[in-house]
Design an enzyme around this catalytic site. Structure first.
Site, PDB file in Angstrom:
ATOM      1  N   HIS A 174       0.836  -1.190   0.174  1.00 17.85           N
ATOM      2  CA  HIS A 174       0.152  -0.063  -0.136  1.00 17.85           C
ATOM      3  C   HIS A 174       0.902   1.298  -0.195  1.00 17.85           C
ATOM      4  O   HIS A 174       0.323   2.519   0.020  1.00 17.85           O
ATOM      5  CB  HIS A 174      -1.007   0.107   1.375  1.00 17.85           C
ATOM      6  CG  HIS A 174      -2.355   0.789   1.040  1.00 17.85           C
ATOM      7  ND1 HIS A 174      -2.438   1.936   1.809  1.00 17.85           N
ATOM      8  CD2 HIS A 174      -3.091   0.384   0.045  1.00 17.85           C
ATOM      9  CE1 HIS A 174      -3.629   2.284   1.504  1.00 17.85           C
ATOM     10  NE2 HIS A 174      -4.028   1.522   0.310  1.00 17.85           N
ATOM     11  N   LYS A 176       2.876   4.529  -1.409  1.00 13.76           N
ATOM     12  CA  LYS A 176       2.996   5.428  -2.466  1.00 13.76           C
ATOM     13  C   LYS A 176       4.096   6.174  -2.350  1.00 13.76           C
ATOM     14  O   LYS A 176       4.139   7.367  -1.924  1.00 13.76           O
ATOM     15  CB  LYS A 176       1.683   6.290  -2.117  1.00 13.76           C
ATOM     16  CG  LYS A 176       0.411   5.414  -2.492  1.00 13.76           C
ATOM     17  CD  LYS A 176      -0.473   5.444  -1.258  1.00 13.76           C
ATOM     18  CE  LYS A 176      -1.652   4.594  -1.163  1.00 13.76           C
ATOM     19  NZ  LYS A 176      -2.304   4.576  -0.012  1.00 13.76           N
ATOM     20  N   ASP A 181      17.026   8.854  -8.663  1.00 15.21           N
ATOM     21  CA  ASP A 181      18.461   9.060  -8.523  1.00 15.21           C
ATOM     22  C   ASP A 181      19.129   8.733  -7.324  1.00 15.21           C
ATOM     23  O   ASP A 181      20.089   9.082  -6.916  1.00 15.21           O
ATOM     24  CB  ASP A 181      18.765  10.435  -9.211  1.00 15.21           C
ATOM     25  CG  ASP A 181      18.462  10.367 -10.746  1.00 15.21           C
ATOM     26  OD1 ASP A 181      18.653   9.324 -11.471  1.00 15.21           O
ATOM     27  OD2 ASP A 181      18.455  11.554 -11.081  1.00 15.21           O
TER      28      ASP A 181
END
Length: 229
Positions: A174, A176, A181
Site C-alpha cells: 500500500h 505510495k 536517482d
C-alpha cells in the site's frame, strides 16, 4: 566519535607538524558524520593546539600554520559539499501533485524506483516509459489486485520492458513513494491515478534529506527482494 577521540586524533596529527594525505582523507570521512557542535569543537581545538607551537616562531610556526590551514580548508570543503536540503509539499485535487511527479520523472538520470499501490494515470505512465526509453533504470513495485483494475497501466509498463514486481499475498503493498536517482524522495497519500488528481484530497512530500531517502531506499530494496517478478 567522542570529543576526546577527536582531540586525540588532532593531537596525533600535529605531532609531525603536517596534515598528511591519509589524514586529510580520514578527516573528510569523519566530518559528514559529525554534529554541528562536534565540527565546531574540531575547529576550536585545532586553533588551541596550534597556538603554543606557533609562538615558537621559525620553521615550527610555519609548519604548524600549514597544518592549521589544511585543517580549515578541508573543513570548508566538506561544509560546502554538504547537501542543501530541499523540501516541498503538494496537494490535490488539482494538478499540483501530478505536475510535480511528472517533473521528477523527467529529471531522473540514473534510476527511478517506484513503489505505488496503483498506477492508472496515462500521463504518469508515459513519463515513466519515457524515462525507461532514455536509459533510466526504472523499477516498479505494486499490488497484484490493483494491477488488474480497469485502466491500470502496470501491464503496459511491464510490456515495455520495465521490471515490475508485485505483492501477490492476501495483503496489500500500500506504499505510495518513489526515489529518483537515489537522492530525491517523494511520498504521501497520492496514488498515481487520475482520480487522485481530479477528485481526491491527497498530498505528496518531496525531500532530499539523506536519512529519509536512505530509509526508503532500504525499504524498496527489501520489498524488491521479497516480491516475485
Amino acid at each position: 566519535m567522542r570529543l576526546d577521540e577527536l582531540e586525540s586524533w588532532l593531537t596525533e596529527s600535529l605531532e609531525d607538524f603536517k596534515l598528511s594525505h591519509a589524514e586529510t582523507l580520514a578527516l573528510r570521512e569523519i566530518l559528514p558524520q559529525l554534529k554541528a557542535d562536534e565540527t565546531s569543537f574540531i575547529r576550536n581545538k585545532a586553533f588551541a593546539l596550534a597556538r603554543e607551537p606557533i609562538k615558537q616562531g621559525g620553521d615550527v610556526a610555519i609548519a604548524v600554520l600549514g597544518w592549521l590551514d589544511k585543517i580549515m580548508k578541508t573543513m570548508d570543503t566538506a561544509r560546502n559539499a554538504q547537501v542543501v536540503i530541499v523540501n516541498s509539499a503538494h496537494f490535490s485535487p488539482g494538478d499540483d501533485c501530478r505536475r510535480k511527479l511528472l517533473d521528477l520523472c523527467v529529471s531522473a538520470r540514473q534510476s527511478l524506483d517506484i513503489s505505488v499501490f496503483t498506477i492508472s494515470d496515462d500521463r504518469l505512465c508515459d513519463a515513466i516509459c519515457s524515462a525507461h526509453q532514455h536509459g533510466v533504470a526504472v523499477r516498479i513495485l505494486t499490488d497484484n489486485d490493483k494491477s488488474l483494475d480497469l485502466g491500470s497501466d502496470v501491464e503496459h509498463m511491464a510490456a515495455q520492458g520495465i521490471p515490475v514486481r508485485m505483492d501477490n499475498t492476501e495483503h496489500h503493498m500500500h506504499h505510495k513513494f518513489a526515489i529518483i536517482d537515489r537522492h530525491m524522495l517523494v511520498n504521501g497519500s497520492f496514488n498515481w491515478t487520475r482520480s487522485a488528481s481530479d477528485k481526491n484530497h491527497e498530498n505528496i512530500l518531496v525531500t532530499n534529506e539523506p536519512a529519509l531517502v536512505a530509509a526508503y531506499q532500504m525499504e524498496f530494496e527489501s520489498l524488491w527482494e521479497n516480491f516475485s517478478a
